[in-house]
Design a protein around this motif. Structure first.
Motif, PDB file in Angstrom:
ATOM      1  N   PHE A 228       9.689  16.450   3.469  1.00 51.14           N
ATOM      2  CA  PHE A 228       9.443  15.778   4.478  1.00 51.14           C
ATOM      3  C   PHE A 228      10.718  15.167   5.579  1.00 51.14           C
ATOM      4  CE2 PHE A 228       9.381  11.344   5.923  1.00 51.14           C
ATOM      5  CZ  PHE A 228       7.907  11.358   6.971  1.00 51.14           C
ATOM      6  N   LYS A 229      11.665  14.936   4.963  1.00 46.62           N
ATOM      7  CA  LYS A 229      13.191  14.233   5.416  1.00 46.62           C
ATOM      8  C   LYS A 229      14.030  15.761   6.251  1.00 46.62           C
ATOM      9  CE  LYS A 229      15.169  12.407   2.188  1.00 46.62           C
ATOM     10  NZ  LYS A 229      16.939  12.369   0.895  1.00 46.62           N
ATOM     11  N   GLN A 230      13.235  17.380   6.546  1.00 43.74           N
ATOM     12  CA  GLN A 230      13.844  18.059   6.785  1.00 43.74           C
ATOM     13  C   GLN A 230      12.645  18.475   8.044  1.00 43.74           C
ATOM     14  OE1 GLN A 230      13.931  21.566   3.491  1.00 43.74           O
ATOM     15  NE2 GLN A 230      15.683  20.719   2.787  1.00 43.74           N
ATOM     16  N   MET A 231      11.836  17.904   8.254  1.00 44.94           N
ATOM     17  CA  MET A 231      10.806  18.571   9.091  1.00 44.94           C
ATOM     18  C   MET A 231      11.103  17.717  10.742  1.00 44.94           C
ATOM     19  SD  MET A 231       7.236  17.205   7.816  1.00 44.94           S
ATOM     20  CE  MET A 231       6.473  18.011   9.045  1.00 44.94           C
ATOM     21  N   PRO A 232      11.280  19.068  11.208  1.00 48.75           N
ATOM     22  CA  PRO A 232      12.092  18.677  13.399  1.00 48.75           C
ATOM     23  C   PRO A 232      11.510  17.405  13.761  1.00 48.75           C
ATOM     24  CG  PRO A 232      10.858  20.964  12.710  1.00 48.75           C
ATOM     25  CD  PRO A 232      11.060  20.721  11.085  1.00 48.75           C
ATOM     26  N   ARG A 233       9.608  17.995  13.130  1.00 50.23           N
ATOM     27  CA  ARG A 233       8.589  16.685  13.820  1.00 50.23           C
ATOM     28  C   ARG A 233       7.237  16.196  12.888  1.00 50.23           C
ATOM     29  NH1 ARG A 233       3.649  18.211  16.178  1.00 50.23           N
ATOM     30  NH2 ARG A 233       3.166  16.979  17.865  1.00 50.23           N
ATOM     31  N   ARG A 234       7.471  15.653  12.598  1.00 47.49           N
ATOM     32  CA  ARG A 234       6.341  14.973  11.616  1.00 47.49           C
ATOM     33  C   ARG A 234       5.532  13.812  12.739  1.00 47.49           C
ATOM     34  NH1 ARG A 234      11.751  11.478  10.547  1.00 47.49           N
ATOM     35  NH2 ARG A 234      12.443  13.139   8.423  1.00 47.49           N
ATOM     36  N   SER A 235       3.295  14.267  12.247  1.00 40.97           N
ATOM     37  CA  SER A 235       2.673  14.507  13.081  1.00 40.97           C
ATOM     38  C   SER A 235       2.772  12.761  11.696  1.00 40.97           C
ATOM     39  CB  SER A 235       1.859  14.991  12.578  1.00 40.97           C
ATOM     40  OG  SER A 235       1.461  15.419  11.430  1.00 40.97           O
ATOM     41  N   THR A 236       1.082  12.304  12.000  1.00 38.52           N
ATOM     42  CA  THR A 236       0.933  10.707  11.502  1.00 38.52           C
ATOM     43  C   THR A 236      -0.327  11.520  10.290  1.00 38.52           C
ATOM     44  OG1 THR A 236       0.572   9.677  13.520  1.00 38.52           O
ATOM     45  CG2 THR A 236      -1.150   9.371  11.742  1.00 38.52           C
ATOM     46  N   VAL A 237      -0.338  12.782   9.910  1.00 41.32           N
ATOM     47  CA  VAL A 237      -0.726  13.430   8.845  1.00 41.32           C
ATOM     48  C   VAL A 237       0.083  12.936   7.707  1.00 41.32           C
ATOM     49  CG1 VAL A 237      -1.896  15.108   7.436  1.00 41.32           C
ATOM     50  CG2 VAL A 237      -2.577  14.034   9.654  1.00 41.32           C
ATOM     51  N   SER A 238       1.613  14.032   8.209  1.00 36.71           N
ATOM     52  CA  SER A 238       3.137  13.643   6.955  1.00 36.71           C
ATOM     53  C   SER A 238       3.513  12.455   7.333  1.00 36.71           C
ATOM     54  CB  SER A 238       3.991  14.587   8.869  1.00 36.71           C
ATOM     55  OG  SER A 238       3.903  15.473   9.029  1.00 36.71           O
ATOM     56  N   TRP A 239       3.513  11.194   7.768  1.00 41.96           N
ATOM     57  CA  TRP A 239       3.772  10.447   7.330  1.00 41.96           C
ATOM     58  C   TRP A 239       3.048   9.818   6.353  1.00 41.96           C
ATOM     59  CZ3 TRP A 239       8.461   7.654   8.373  1.00 41.96           C
ATOM     60  CH2 TRP A 239       8.933   7.675   9.768  1.00 41.96           C
ATOM     61  N   THR A 240       1.681  10.450   6.586  1.00 42.21           N
ATOM     62  CA  THR A 240       0.815   9.273   5.354  1.00 42.21           C
ATOM     63  C   THR A 240       0.777  10.147   3.899  1.00 42.21           C
ATOM     64  OG1 THR A 240      -1.280   9.114   7.135  1.00 42.21           O
ATOM     65  CG2 THR A 240      -1.695   9.165   5.733  1.00 42.21           C
ATOM     66  N   SER A 241       0.957  11.747   4.414  1.00 44.21           N
ATOM     67  CA  SER A 241       1.034  12.289   3.424  1.00 44.21           C
ATOM     68  C   SER A 241       1.918  11.759   2.498  1.00 44.21           C
ATOM     69  CB  SER A 241       0.961  14.047   3.376  1.00 44.21           C
ATOM     70  OG  SER A 241       0.017  14.588   4.658  1.00 44.21           O
ATOM     71  N   ILE A 242       3.321  11.794   2.693  1.00 46.98           N
ATOM     72  CA  ILE A 242       3.997  10.983   2.256  1.00 46.98           C
ATOM     73  C   ILE A 242       4.010   9.657   1.317  1.00 46.98           C
ATOM     74  CG2 ILE A 242       6.278  10.114   3.386  1.00 46.98           C
ATOM     75  CD1 ILE A 242       6.658  12.024   0.500  1.00 46.98           C
ATOM     76  N   ILE A 243       3.167   8.722   1.722  1.00 46.75           N
ATOM     77  CA  ILE A 243       2.855   7.521   1.055  1.00 46.75           C
ATOM     78  C   ILE A 243       2.395   7.714   0.271  1.00 46.75           C
ATOM     79  CG2 ILE A 243       1.939   5.356   2.305  1.00 46.75           C
ATOM     80  CD1 ILE A 243       3.349   5.621   5.132  1.00 46.75           C
ATOM     81  N   VAL A 244       0.807   8.294   0.742  1.00 46.56           N
ATOM     82  CA  VAL A 244      -0.067   8.686  -0.224  1.00 46.56           C
ATOM     83  C   VAL A 244       0.804   9.147  -1.500  1.00 46.56           C
ATOM     84  CG1 VAL A 244      -2.464   9.656  -0.535  1.00 46.56           C
ATOM     85  CG2 VAL A 244      -1.827   8.987   1.534  1.00 46.56           C
ATOM     86  N   GLY A 245       1.325  10.087  -1.477  1.00 48.52           N
ATOM     87  CA  GLY A 245       1.995  11.049  -2.607  1.00 48.52           C
ATOM     88  C   GLY A 245       3.065   9.852  -3.244  1.00 48.52           C
ATOM     89  N   PHE A 246       3.785   8.936  -2.799  1.00 53.82           N
ATOM     90  CA  PHE A 246       4.439   7.938  -3.727  1.00 53.82           C
ATOM     91  C   PHE A 246       3.693   6.855  -4.218  1.00 53.82           C
ATOM     92  CE2 PHE A 246       8.837   8.895  -0.768  1.00 53.82           C
ATOM     93  CZ  PHE A 246       9.597   9.752  -1.818  1.00 53.82           C
ATOM     94  N   ALA A 247       2.325   6.740  -3.274  1.00 57.90           N
ATOM     95  CA  ALA A 247       1.799   5.971  -3.781  1.00 57.90           C
ATOM     96  C   ALA A 247       0.584   6.561  -5.344  1.00 57.90           C
ATOM     97  CB  ALA A 247       0.835   5.242  -2.858  1.00 57.90           C
ATOM     98  N   LYS A 248       0.739   7.474  -5.754  1.00 60.68           N
ATOM     99  CA  LYS A 248       0.291   8.086  -6.536  1.00 60.68           C
ATOM    100  C   LYS A 248       0.842   8.091  -7.849  1.00 60.68           C
ATOM    101  CE  LYS A 248      -3.770  10.792  -4.147  1.00 60.68           C
ATOM    102  NZ  LYS A 248      -4.758  11.991  -3.641  1.00 60.68           N
ATOM    103  N   GLN A 249       2.505   7.943  -7.527  1.00 63.59           N
ATOM    104  CA  GLN A 249       3.578   8.050  -8.375  1.00 63.59           C
ATOM    105  C   GLN A 249       3.841   6.727  -8.559  1.00 63.59           C
ATOM    106  OE1 GLN A 249       5.037  11.245 -10.032  1.00 63.59           O
ATOM    107  NE2 GLN A 249       2.903  12.117  -8.933  1.00 63.59           N
ATOM    108  N   GLY A 250       2.729   5.993  -8.831  1.00 57.85           N
ATOM    109  CA  GLY A 250       3.318   4.647  -8.692  1.00 57.85           C
ATOM    110  C   GLY A 250       4.357   3.900  -8.238  1.00 57.85           C
ATOM    111  N   ARG A 251       4.998   4.976  -7.304  1.00 59.10           N
ATOM    112  CA  ARG A 251       6.070   3.917  -6.694  1.00 59.10           C
ATOM    113  C   ARG A 251       5.503   3.600  -5.322  1.00 59.10           C
ATOM    114  NH1 ARG A 251       9.883   9.788  -7.483  1.00 59.10           N
ATOM    115  NH2 ARG A 251      10.818   8.676  -5.887  1.00 59.10           N
TER     116      ARG A 251
END
Length: 461
Positions: A228-251
């Motif tokens: 995610f940090k390496q992405m040259p351009r991020r969309s709303t889906v990019s941010w949402t995907s990483i947020i949901v990923g951390f949420a599912k891991q309990g972080r």
């Protein structure tokens, strides 16, 4: 001009120009009909397309390959229903010759109607397939939950020597995420880094998003975040995907930190949407961040102007129930403007079990059993019985069991996957058909001990 608009963001103007052409002295030819039918399909103007079809028949262009293919595409993609696909099939069956584009148009129609079996029959009939054919079939299987079939087709595509495009890779990564096939997911990541770089192809944001989702779903959230940090351009889906990923891991706290970074990114096209808020509310729930969850729920409605969906209410009920605010959670359920679904009542019931609130659990289960069919209700009735057992209300436990027998309810077996040495193994609760079943149960017997609080209620499968 008709062709130009048909391929642009304003396909409806093609139809308007065609109407002007009909009113003039000019005559339409096969190219005209092909482009205007394509414009009708892209705009969803099926009725107008049917009128053009009538003119095609009257002018003798009904045997033109390009016009016939455009008609198949119109009915297959513009119809949006099984009836539309049937019309497409009639046109297709009447064609004297067919191109791979004709076959692909019909294939897309079946996939759009979620008739994956029908699409597979079309796919198997095709004498010639291109990358669009394979990608359509793989994506259709993945979107319909047939992930093993999708990955099997992806393997066949590779063995057939078909060049993998980014859309096919996104579909395959989606399937990898669903069944946890990390080995193939990593290979696809390698392919993206090595092969696409050699071809100097710009990588789609959706491809990065699919990689993030795959790593997060396989439990490698740190790898997902690095990408995610390496992405040259991020969309709303990019941010949402990483947020949901951390949420599912309990972080949860890290998920909220990234959400704050998203808000302060200063990019106009990046704004939290309904799915983003589901992610942050879930993060609050798993991390026990009650006050933060309350504030985010208000922020979503008051500052972002988003109307809460049933999923948002479900997240809030889960958050409050887990934290022990059962009365507040119950009041929220009663205030929901739409009918609470099983996930909402189930979240409340789960909190009741956690905090041993038998009376409220009984109310929630009563609501659930009225609205659900027996097999759906079974899992929640088992949960209710566990609440009663925790409170040592054995008579109520027996009553619940009798009710389940009377309803003919059976708890759907749980299913899980694990990848060992590159092979994905699927397990169903109570299943003994796995080739290593005896060893698995022997090991389970060694590492587990019976616990009356965990094994309170059993149902014959």
């Amino acid at each position: 001009m008709i062709r130009g608009h048909a391929r642009s963001e304003t396909p409806r103007k093609s139809v308007e120009l065609y109407k002007r052409l009909v009113g003039s002295e000019a005559e339409a030819d096969g190219f005209t009909y092909s482009y205007v039918l394509s414009a009708c399909a892209r705009s969803g103007l099926v009725r107008e397309g049917e009128q053009v079809h009538g003119r095609v028949l009257g002018s003798g262009f009904d045997s033109n390959l390009f016009v016939q293919t455009s008609l198949v595409n119109l009915y297959a993609t513009g119809g949006g229903s099984a009836g539309g696909v049937e019309y497409a099939r009639r046109v297709f069956d009447g064609m004297r010759e067919r191109s791979v584009v004709s076959w692909n148009s019909l294939l897309v129609g079946y996939i759009r109607c979620r008739d994956v079996d029908g699409a597979r029959r079309i796919f198997d009939e095709m004498r010639e397939r291109n990358v669009v054919s394979w990608t359509t079939m793989i994506a259709g299987c993945a979107q319909s939950g047939r992930c093993k079939q999708a990955l099997s087709l992806f393997g066949q595509m590779r063995r057939a020597g078909v060049e993998l495009d980014q859309v096919a890779l996104v579909a395959a990564l989606s399937a990898c995420a669903e069944i946890g096939d990390l080995k193939l997911g990593r290979w696809i990541h390698w392919y993206i880094e090595e092969q696409l770089w050699m071809k100097s192809q710009p990588r789609l944001v959706t491809l990065y998003n699919a990689l993030i989702h795959m790593y997060a779903s396989c439990g490698l959230i740190d790898d997902a975040y690095k990408l995610f940090k390496q992405m040259p351009r991020r969309s709303t889906v990019s941010w949402t995907s990483i947020i949901v990923g951390f949420a599912k891991q309990g972080r949860g706290e890290e998920a909220l930190r990234i959400f704050q970074l998203m808000l302060s990114s200063g990019v106009d096209y990046v704004r939290p949407d309904e799915i983003t808020f589901i992610g942050v509310l879930c993060a609050c729930s798993h991390a026990g961040l009650v006050e933060e969850g309350r504030q985010l729920f208000k922020f979503m409605t008051q500052s972002c102007g988003l109307t809460p969906r049933i999923e948002h209410y479900g997240c809030m009920v889960d958050l409050l129930s887990r934290a022990g605010f059962l009365d507040e959670a119950h009041m929220l359920v009663e205030s929901i403007p739409m009918n609470p679904n099983e996930a909402v009542w189930g979240a409340l019931l789960g909190g009741c079990r956690l905090h041993k609130h038998a009376e409220l659990a009984s109310k929630a289960a009563q609501k659930l059993t009225v609205t659900l069919d027996p097999d759906q209700a079974a899992g929640y009735l088992v949960l209710l019985s566990n609440v009663y057992a925790s409170a040592k209300r054995w008579l109520d436990v027996a009553c619940v069991r009798q009710k389940m027998v009377k309803m003919g309810a059976k708890k759907p077996p749980g299913r899980s996957w694990v990848q060992i040495n590159g092979a994905v193994h699927s397990f169903v609760a109570g299943d003994r058909t796995h080739k290593d079943g005896s060893l698995i149960y022997e090991m389970l017997g060694e590492i587990t001990k019976p616990d009356i609080s965990d094994v309170l209620f059993h149902i014959e499968e």
